[in-house]
Motif scaffolding. Structure first.
Motif, PDB file in Angstrom:
ATOM      1  N   SER A  43      -8.649  54.064  58.225  1.00 17.95           N
ATOM      2  CA  SER A  43      -8.337  52.842  58.969  1.00 17.95           C
ATOM      3  C   SER A  43      -8.110  53.104  60.459  1.00 17.95           C
ATOM      4  N   GLY A  44      -7.660  52.041  61.164  1.00 21.73           N
ATOM      5  CA  GLY A  44      -7.661  52.031  62.617  1.00 21.73           C
ATOM      6  C   GLY A  44      -6.775  53.037  63.304  1.00 21.73           C
ATOM      7  N   THR A  45      -5.529  53.182  62.849  1.00 22.58           N
ATOM      8  CA  THR A  45      -4.598  54.081  63.539  1.00 22.58           C
ATOM      9  C   THR A  45      -5.091  55.521  63.536  1.00 22.58           C
ATOM     10  N   SER A  46      -5.473  56.031  62.370  1.00 18.99           N
ATOM     11  CA  SER A  46      -5.938  57.417  62.274  1.00 18.99           C
ATOM     12  C   SER A  46      -7.185  57.638  63.112  1.00 18.99           C
ATOM     13  N   ASN A  47      -8.132  56.721  63.030  1.00 14.39           N
ATOM     14  CA  ASN A  47      -9.366  56.874  63.797  1.00 14.39           C
ATOM     15  C   ASN A  47      -9.109  56.770  65.296  1.00 14.39           C
ATOM     16  N   ALA A  48      -8.174  55.889  65.686  1.00 14.04           N
ATOM     17  CA  ALA A  48      -7.853  55.760  67.111  1.00 14.04           C
ATOM     18  C   ALA A  48      -7.227  57.041  67.642  1.00 14.04           C
ATOM     19  N   ILE A  49      -6.300  57.626  66.885  1.00  9.87           N
ATOM     20  CA  ILE A  49      -5.655  58.868  67.315  1.00  9.87           C
ATOM     21  C   ILE A  49      -6.667  60.004  67.355  1.00  9.87           C
ATOM     22  N   SER A  50      -7.541  60.062  66.360  1.00 14.53           N
ATOM     23  CA  SER A  50      -8.571  61.098  66.335  1.00 14.53           C
ATOM     24  C   SER A  50      -9.458  61.015  67.577  1.00 14.53           C
ATOM     25  N   SER A  51      -9.825  59.795  67.965  1.00 15.39           N
ATOM     26  CA  SER A  51     -10.675  59.602  69.154  1.00 15.39           C
ATOM     27  C   SER A  51      -9.971  60.061  70.424  1.00 15.39           C
ATOM     28  N   ILE A  52      -8.676  59.757  70.531  1.00 16.60           N
ATOM     29  CA  ILE A  52      -7.908  60.158  71.720  1.00 16.60           C
ATOM     30  C   ILE A  52      -7.811  61.679  71.809  1.00 16.60           C
ATOM     31  N   LEU A  53      -7.479  62.316  70.668  1.00 20.14           N
ATOM     32  CA  LEU A  53      -7.330  63.775  70.671  1.00 20.14           C
ATOM     33  C   LEU A  53      -8.640  64.455  71.047  1.00 20.14           C
ATOM     34  N   ALA A  54      -9.771  63.937  70.538  1.00 17.12           N
ATOM     35  CA  ALA A  54     -11.071  64.531  70.837  1.00 17.12           C
ATOM     36  C   ALA A  54     -11.465  64.301  72.296  1.00 17.12           C
ATOM     37  N   ARG A  66       0.886  66.820  71.691  1.00 21.79           N
ATOM     38  CA  ARG A  66       0.310  66.605  73.014  1.00 21.79           C
ATOM     39  C   ARG A  66       0.188  65.112  73.319  1.00 21.79           C
ATOM     40  N   LEU A  67      -0.168  64.314  72.290  1.00 21.81           N
ATOM     41  CA  LEU A  67      -0.310  62.870  72.487  1.00 21.81           C
ATOM     42  C   LEU A  67       1.034  62.231  72.813  1.00 21.81           C
ATOM     43  N   VAL A  68       2.085  62.627  72.105  1.00 18.97           N
ATOM     44  CA  VAL A  68       3.411  62.072  72.376  1.00 18.97           C
ATOM     45  C   VAL A  68       3.848  62.429  73.793  1.00 18.97           C
ATOM     46  N   GLU A  69       3.591  63.645  74.223  1.00 24.83           N
ATOM     47  CA  GLU A  69       3.938  64.051  75.588  1.00 24.83           C
ATOM     48  C   GLU A  69       3.221  63.168  76.615  1.00 24.83           C
ATOM     49  N   ALA A  70       1.946  62.872  76.337  1.00 23.99           N
ATOM     50  CA  ALA A  70       1.172  62.040  77.265  1.00 23.99           C
ATOM     51  C   ALA A  70       1.678  60.607  77.291  1.00 23.99           C
ATOM     52  N   LEU A  71       2.084  60.101  76.144  1.00 21.04           N
ATOM     53  CA  LEU A  71       2.612  58.735  76.074  1.00 21.04           C
ATOM     54  C   LEU A  71       3.935  58.640  76.833  1.00 21.04           C
ATOM     55  N   GLU A  84      -3.599  54.907  80.249  1.00 18.89           N
ATOM     56  CA  GLU A  84      -5.006  55.008  80.620  1.00 18.89           C
ATOM     57  C   GLU A  84      -5.575  56.305  80.055  1.00 18.89           C
ATOM     58  N   LEU A  85      -5.341  56.562  78.789  1.00 16.18           N
ATOM     59  CA  LEU A  85      -5.799  57.801  78.181  1.00 16.18           C
ATOM     60  C   LEU A  85      -7.273  57.717  77.806  1.00 16.18           C
ATOM     61  N   PRO A  86      -8.054  58.744  78.042  1.00 15.48           N
ATOM     62  CA  PRO A  86      -9.435  58.780  77.556  1.00 15.48           C
ATOM     63  C   PRO A  86      -9.446  58.605  76.030  1.00 15.48           C
ATOM     64  N   GLY A  87     -10.336  57.772  75.521  1.00 16.29           N
ATOM     65  CA  GLY A  87     -10.452  57.559  74.080  1.00 16.29           C
ATOM     66  C   GLY A  87      -9.588  56.446  73.535  1.00 16.29           C
ATOM     67  N   ASP A 102      -7.396  47.377  72.887  1.00 23.62           N
ATOM     68  CA  ASP A 102      -6.669  46.666  71.832  1.00 23.62           C
ATOM     69  C   ASP A 102      -5.691  47.575  71.099  1.00 23.62           C
ATOM     70  N   ARG A 103      -5.836  48.913  71.255  1.00 19.66           N
ATOM     71  CA  ARG A 103      -4.916  49.849  70.604  1.00 19.66           C
ATOM     72  C   ARG A 103      -3.756  50.244  71.521  1.00 19.66           C
ATOM     73  N   ARG A 104      -3.857  49.952  72.791  1.00 22.77           N
ATOM     74  CA  ARG A 104      -2.852  50.385  73.757  1.00 22.77           C
ATOM     75  C   ARG A 104      -1.452  49.909  73.373  1.00 22.77           C
ATOM     76  N   VAL A 105      -1.358  48.682  72.908  1.00 27.59           N
ATOM     77  CA  VAL A 105      -0.049  48.077  72.635  1.00 27.59           C
ATOM     78  C   VAL A 105       0.635  48.695  71.427  1.00 27.59           C
ATOM     79  N   VAL A 106      -0.144  49.182  70.433  1.00 27.33           N
ATOM     80  CA  VAL A 106       0.465  49.618  69.166  1.00 27.33           C
ATOM     81  C   VAL A 106       0.319  51.116  68.907  1.00 27.33           C
ATOM     82  N   ILE A 107      -0.239  51.863  69.833  1.00 26.44           N
ATOM     83  CA  ILE A 107      -0.489  53.277  69.577  1.00 26.44           C
ATOM     84  C   ILE A 107       0.810  54.076  69.433  1.00 26.44           C
ATOM     85  N   ALA A 108       1.856  53.689  70.119  1.00 23.25           N
ATOM     86  CA  ALA A 108       3.116  54.445  70.054  1.00 23.25           C
ATOM     87  C   ALA A 108       3.696  54.414  68.647  1.00 23.25           C
ATOM     88  N   GLY A 109       3.762  53.217  68.050  1.00 24.42           N
ATOM     89  CA  GLY A 109       4.316  53.106  66.702  1.00 24.42           C
ATOM     90  C   GLY A 109       3.503  53.882  65.693  1.00 24.42           C
TER      91      GLY A 109
END
Length: 507
Positions: free
Chosen positions: A223-234, A250-255, A265-268, A272-279
């Motif tokens: 689903s969306g959360t896992s795929n969104a995080i995977s895209s950001i990390l890559a 590394r993602l938490v540090e960047a957030l 303004e993270l690559p990847g 629409d994911r910006r608002v909910v990526i932290a949770g």
């Protein structure tokens, strides 16, 4: 148990169009596909970010802009589904609709907008369908796999082998609900992440032992959360497309460095994911830690694809609901021979009474058959009040293939197969109109009554007329005179049905 066959009009020359609709807490998804009897081909996909979970207030009422976004989205989906037969569409709601206290009122409007029935899935059933979707997306091997799906309002964790689940849990935490709870002011602080991860750890700890005991050889995010995080990390070069604990750190540090969600303004990272990526990130990092996970790959398939596969199973006469019913019979030692006898009688009465709507007839026949197959399940608890015990077992068990409303209907039919009828209970049902459910309960009661001798005497061929609230039974000449106990039972049944507005006549 007798389960009526479900018809499929799919042939290679005349493919059948099917659709699956997922009303998630963050996004609504729809998949439309063609099935030619052997293979399935996706022909259309629609997705809209609705964030339905934002519409839940402190009292559990669903409303506001989120509700309006949802209804508008369903109207658009409904336009695409026009002309599809009811059996070809499955639409389901998940965590937010499970939690909303006014979900029934919302569903009435939602079903009008979509043009099709919407089911609310129990958490365990949602988890099973997610696993089914993922299992059809990755290599079919004998390894045990762990699947994690972080949705908008809930997180499903499942262990299975091939296409069968071994352990499935649905936890009350999601990317929308946790963002709303811990990052509602938009600030991304170390303290906020610590609080969110601690809360998530509390949810995971309750189920961790079972998952750690089973173990796994493959880890898949859906689903969306896992795929969104995977895209950001890559995209940032932190991993090669998978998810690792180091990558999440590394993602938490960047957030935290960004300080605010509206400044991200993270690559990847999509808008629409910006608002909910932290949770979502806080939940996944907590799961990695509590379950001692190392590396997770991701699947593009999830609940909607699982729904499609489940729908195909029904068309191919591989309905998981039939398996659920057989397992319940075996688990509670139900007299299968007598149950089948009652089911045959109930279906014969149902067929003789007749229903013009083919889809409604098929659905009603299924539930009548399943209820007949399990009407004595409560005897495993005790004989006194066994119809109530049976209803409780059916309402509160995990029944793969059944929605919450399906289980409510099945439980009510079993509860109503004997003694007094409580008409108020029928008014609480969602899947069928109260009169339709009362009709099924009446036919089941008669089938049980006519088989009181458990095979002796043999039930004769009966003419049935059931219109509105009037039921008329015509037995072979002199048969009732030769069976005085059945006549006496019918006399009592007539008075019990009169109390709920059903007029029974027999001759």
């Amino acid at each position: 148990m007798v389960v009526p066959a479900q018809l499929s009009n799919a042939t290679e020359a005349d493919p059948r169009v099917l659709a699956a609709v997922d009303l998630g807490s963050n996004s609504f998804h729809m998949v439309v596909a063609r099935f030619d009897g052997r293979t399935i081909e996706v022909v259309d996909r629609l997705r809209e970010t609705v964030r339905l979970a934002e519409g839940l207030d402190a009292k559990g009422q669903l409303g506001g802009a989120a509700r309006d976004r949802a209804l508008a989205c369903l109207e658009r989906f409904g336009e695409r589904l026009r002309g599809l037969e009811p059996q070809a569409v499955r639409a389901v709601g998940t965590n937010t609709l499970r939690k909303a206290k006014n979900s029934r009122a919302f569903l009435r409007r939602a079903q009008r907008a979509l043009g099709h029935r919407i089911e609310i899935l129990p958490g365990a059933e949602e988890a099973r369908l997610i696993y089914l979707g993922v299992a059809h997306d990755i290599a079919d091997d004998d390894g045990r796999r762990l699947v994690i799906d972080i949705g908008g309002g809930s997180t499903e964790i499942v262990i299975g082998e091939r296409f069968e689940t071994l352990l499935a849990e649905s936890l009350h935490m999601g990317c929308v609900s946790y963002t709303k709870r811990f990052f509602s002011d938009g600030k991304l602080t170390l303290r906020a992440f610590e609080r969110a991860e601690l809360a998530a750890a509390g949810e995971v700890l309750g189920v961790a032992k079972g998952f750690l005991k089973l173990g796994h050889v493959d880890l898949v995010g859906a689903s969306g959360t896992s795929n969104a995080i995977s895209s950001i990390l890559a995209a940032n070069g932190w991993t090669r497309g998978t998810i690792t604990l180091a990558g999440l750190d590394r993602l938490v540090e960047a957030l935290i460095e960004a300080a605010r969600s509206d400044r991200l303004e993270l690559p990847g990272l999509s808008a629409d994911r910006r608002v909910v990526i932290a949770g979502g990130t806080a939940i996944l990092r907590s799961i990695f830690r509590e379950l001692s996970l190392s590396e997770m790959r991701c699947s593009s398939q999830a609940l909607r694809e699982g729904l499609m596969q489940d729908l195909l199973g029904r068309i191919r006469h591989e309905d998981v609901r039939e398996t659920s019913m057989r397992r319940m019979q075996e688990r509670y030692g139900v007299d299968a021979v007598h149950s089948e006898r009652v089911a045959k009688t109930a279906l014969a009465l149902h067929a003789a009474a007749g229903v013009r709507d083919t889809a409604a007839f098929e659905r009603s026949a299924n539930f009548l058959s399943w209820a007949a197959g399990l009407f004595e399940i409560g005897l495993a608890v005790r004989h006194s009040g066994y119809h109530k015990h049976g209803a409780y077992l059916l309402q509160h068990s995990d029944l793969p293939g059944f929605s919450s409303d399906d289980q409510d209907l099945l439980a009510l039919l079993v509860r109503s197969h004997r003694r007094k009828l409580d008409r108020a209970l029928f008014k609480e049902l969602s899947p069928l109109e109260p009169r339709g459910a009362l009709r099924l309960a009446t036919l089941l009661r008669l089938a049980v009554l006519l088989n009181r001798g458990r095979g002796t005497p043999k039930v004769p061929r009966i003419q049935v007329r059931y219109e509105r609230s009037e039921l008329e039974l015509t037995f072979p000449k002199a048969w009732l005179d030769e069976h005085p106990l059945t006549r006496a039972d019918l006399e009592l049944e007539r008075s019990l049905l009169t109390a709920v507005g059903v007029r029974l006549e027999f001759r």
